[in-house]
Write a protein that holds these residues in place. Sequence first.
Motif, PDB file in Angstrom:
ATOM      1  N   SER A 130       6.208  -2.014   1.077  1.00  0.00           N
ATOM      2  CA  SER A 130       7.625  -1.958   0.696  1.00  0.00           C
ATOM      3  C   SER A 130       8.161  -0.540   0.552  1.00  0.00           C
ATOM      4  O   SER A 130       9.358  -0.347   0.460  1.00  0.00           O
ATOM      5  CB  SER A 130       7.821  -2.664  -0.644  1.00  0.00           C
ATOM      6  N   ASP A 131       7.260   0.471   0.458  1.00  0.00           N
ATOM      7  CA  ASP A 131       7.678   1.850   0.148  1.00  0.00           C
ATOM      8  C   ASP A 131       8.465   1.867  -1.169  1.00  0.00           C
ATOM      9  O   ASP A 131       9.441   2.603  -1.317  1.00  0.00           O
ATOM     10  CB  ASP A 131       8.506   2.442   1.295  1.00  0.00           C
ATOM     11  N   ALA A 132       8.015   1.051  -2.116  1.00  0.00           N
ATOM     12  CA  ALA A 132       8.671   0.988  -3.434  1.00  0.00           C
ATOM     13  C   ALA A 132       8.604   2.344  -4.131  1.00  0.00           C
ATOM     14  O   ALA A 132       7.615   3.065  -4.012  1.00  0.00           O
ATOM     15  CB  ALA A 132       7.971  -0.055  -4.307  1.00  0.00           C
ATOM     16  N   HIS A 133       9.677   2.659  -4.859  1.00  0.00           N
ATOM     17  CA  HIS A 133       9.684   3.852  -5.709  1.00  0.00           C
ATOM     18  C   HIS A 133       9.886   3.484  -7.184  1.00  0.00           C
ATOM     19  O   HIS A 133       9.905   4.359  -8.043  1.00  0.00           O
ATOM     20  CB  HIS A 133      10.758   4.841  -5.259  1.00  0.00           C
ATOM     21  N   VAL A 134      10.084   2.202  -7.459  1.00  0.00           N
ATOM     22  CA  VAL A 134      10.141   1.646  -8.819  1.00  0.00           C
ATOM     23  C   VAL A 134       9.456   0.285  -8.741  1.00  0.00           C
ATOM     24  O   VAL A 134       9.399  -0.321  -7.658  1.00  0.00           O
ATOM     25  CB  VAL A 134      11.595   1.477  -9.328  1.00  0.00           C
TER      26      VAL A 134
ATOM     27  N   VAL B 150      -2.463   8.171   0.095  1.00  0.00           N
ATOM     28  CA  VAL B 150      -1.576   9.332   0.119  1.00  0.00           C
ATOM     29  C   VAL B 150      -0.707   9.180   1.358  1.00  0.00           C
ATOM     30  O   VAL B 150      -1.141   8.595   2.359  1.00  0.00           O
ATOM     31  CB  VAL B 150      -2.389  10.644   0.135  1.00  0.00           C
ATOM     32  N   GLU B 151       0.536   9.655   1.262  1.00  0.00           N
ATOM     33  CA  GLU B 151       1.427   9.665   2.422  1.00  0.00           C
ATOM     34  C   GLU B 151       1.479  11.091   2.952  1.00  0.00           C
ATOM     35  O   GLU B 151       2.074  11.982   2.346  1.00  0.00           O
ATOM     36  CB  GLU B 151       2.841   9.174   2.048  1.00  0.00           C
ATOM     37  N   ALA B 152       0.806  11.290   4.081  1.00  0.00           N
ATOM     38  CA  ALA B 152       0.681  12.640   4.645  1.00  0.00           C
ATOM     39  C   ALA B 152       1.606  12.785   5.844  1.00  0.00           C
ATOM     40  O   ALA B 152       1.743  11.865   6.652  1.00  0.00           O
ATOM     41  CB  ALA B 152      -0.764  12.892   5.055  1.00  0.00           C
TER      42      ALA B 152
ATOM     43  N   TYR C 250       0.810  -1.224   0.000  1.00  0.00           N
ATOM     44  CA  TYR C 250       0.000   0.000   0.000  1.00  0.00           C
ATOM     45  C   TYR C 250       0.838   1.268   0.000  1.00  0.00           C
ATOM     46  O   TYR C 250       0.416   2.293  -0.499  1.00  0.00           O
ATOM     47  CB  TYR C 250      -0.872   0.039   1.259  1.00  0.00           C
ATOM     48  N   HIS C 251       1.984   1.175   0.647  1.00  0.00           N
ATOM     49  CA  HIS C 251       2.845   2.359   0.715  1.00  0.00           C
ATOM     50  C   HIS C 251       3.817   2.258  -0.448  1.00  0.00           C
ATOM     51  O   HIS C 251       4.903   1.708  -0.325  1.00  0.00           O
ATOM     52  CB  HIS C 251       3.561   2.393   2.075  1.00  0.00           C
ATOM     53  N   VAL C 252       3.332   2.761  -1.607  1.00  0.00           N
ATOM     54  CA  VAL C 252       4.055   2.624  -2.875  1.00  0.00           C
ATOM     55  C   VAL C 252       4.051   3.987  -3.565  1.00  0.00           C
ATOM     56  O   VAL C 252       3.056   4.712  -3.519  1.00  0.00           O
ATOM     57  CB  VAL C 252       3.348   1.572  -3.767  1.00  0.00           C
ATOM     58  N   HIS C 253       5.182   4.319  -4.181  1.00  0.00           N
ATOM     59  CA  HIS C 253       5.298   5.545  -4.978  1.00  0.00           C
ATOM     60  C   HIS C 253       5.505   5.133  -6.433  1.00  0.00           C
ATOM     61  O   HIS C 253       6.204   4.156  -6.704  1.00  0.00           O
ATOM     62  CB  HIS C 253       6.476   6.379  -4.488  1.00  0.00           C
ATOM     63  N   LEU C 254       4.920   5.873  -7.361  1.00  0.00           N
ATOM     64  CA  LEU C 254       5.032   5.516  -8.782  1.00  0.00           C
ATOM     65  C   LEU C 254       6.287   6.083  -9.432  1.00  0.00           C
ATOM     66  O   LEU C 254       6.485   5.912 -10.635  1.00  0.00           O
ATOM     67  CB  LEU C 254       3.805   6.000  -9.552  1.00  0.00           C
TER      68      LEU C 254
ATOM     69  N   GLU D 141       1.261   8.613  -2.724  1.00  0.00           N
ATOM     70  CA  GLU D 141       2.216   9.665  -3.073  1.00  0.00           C
ATOM     71  C   GLU D 141       2.394  10.614  -1.898  1.00  0.00           C
ATOM     72  O   GLU D 141       1.476  10.818  -1.111  1.00  0.00           O
ATOM     73  CB  GLU D 141       1.711  10.424  -4.315  1.00  0.00           C
ATOM     74  N   HIS D 142       3.578  11.192  -1.807  1.00  0.00           N
ATOM     75  CA  HIS D 142       3.846  12.188  -0.764  1.00  0.00           C
ATOM     76  C   HIS D 142       2.932  13.399  -0.939  1.00  0.00           C
ATOM     77  O   HIS D 142       2.824  13.952  -2.034  1.00  0.00           O
ATOM     78  CB  HIS D 142       5.285  12.695  -0.886  1.00  0.00           C
ATOM     79  N   ILE D 143       2.376  13.854   0.150  1.00  0.00           N
ATOM     80  CA  ILE D 143       1.475  15.015   0.111  1.00  0.00           C
ATOM     81  C   ILE D 143       2.198  16.255  -0.424  1.00  0.00           C
ATOM     82  O   ILE D 143       1.581  17.086  -1.094  1.00  0.00           O
ATOM     83  CB  ILE D 143       0.857  15.237   1.514  1.00  0.00           C
TER      84      ILE D 143
HETATM   85 ZN   LIG Z   1       6.995   6.706   1.203  1.00  0.00          ZN
END
Ligand SMILES: [Zn+2]
Length: 279
Positions: free
Chosen positions: A238-242, A87-89, A5-9, A46-48
């Motif tokens: 995972s806090d994936a960014h890729v 969203v990551e706030a 769930y904690h994933v960045h695109l 995504e980061h707020i």
């Molecule tokens: Zn994050």
Amino acid sequence: MLTDYHVHLRPDSGDSTAERYFTQENAERYRETAAERGIDELGVAEHIHRFVQSLDIWSHPWYRHWAHDDVDEYVEFLRSNGLKVGVEADFLPGREDRVANFLDEREWDYVVGSVHFLRDDAIDVHGEPDWEPWDIWRGADPEKVWARYFETLGEAARSGMFDILAHPDLVKVFAGKVPRPDGDLRRFYERAMDGIAEGDIAVEVSTAGLRKPVGEIYPAPAFLEMCLETGCPVALSSDAHVPEELGYEYERAVEMLQELGVSEIAVFGARERRLERLG
Ligand SMILES: [Zn+2]
Ligand SMILES: [Zn+2]
């Protein structure tokens, strides 16, 4: 059930525009990789500070630097591409009403709450020359930073604004590269526990720490053990960014959870939480 769930695109770098990364092709790459890795529930948070609307919350230079995207276009993009909407706030004491306004105006599946800042100073910008004036490690006493960090984490949990408490011992991220307190760290963890017990929040187990200097899962097993004693549920990310980072080293996270007797993880939709069998 496995979740991410904690994933960045996109990476946290300067040229990672929405136009380049919020595309059907990129969403498809994430969905395909998640499916290959047995991740049943995939969402993006995504980061707020990436959204222009976050400037109504805070005008910190970090926000002013990063705020370019439209949050409503982002929500629409995720919905139309079959991704859970998160969203990551940041938790920003004194600004709760402004953050709440931002959150209340959109329909999320879940909100990830993070402590990245203590007042104006950031926990995790050490070694980035542009951000040195806001680096909390530029001379602070580690005992004080750790105490304030975990107190603030407890307040974030207690605020009721978030569904998931992100990377709960992020303060350890730089390991020996910055001063670190000695001895049993539970004296710091204790400061967060009343808030976590009262907050009805899921505590995130994140494999992102394995990719950072500290080389450990967030949180430490001793922290998680204390959370579990309060009865709080666990969320796995995972806090994936890729795409390649989706489900990153989940075997290790699942093993840690099983060793601590955790057999269920939190699953979210429309800000409702339920528990499903882990694994
Ligand atoms: Zn994050
Ligand atoms: Zn974060």
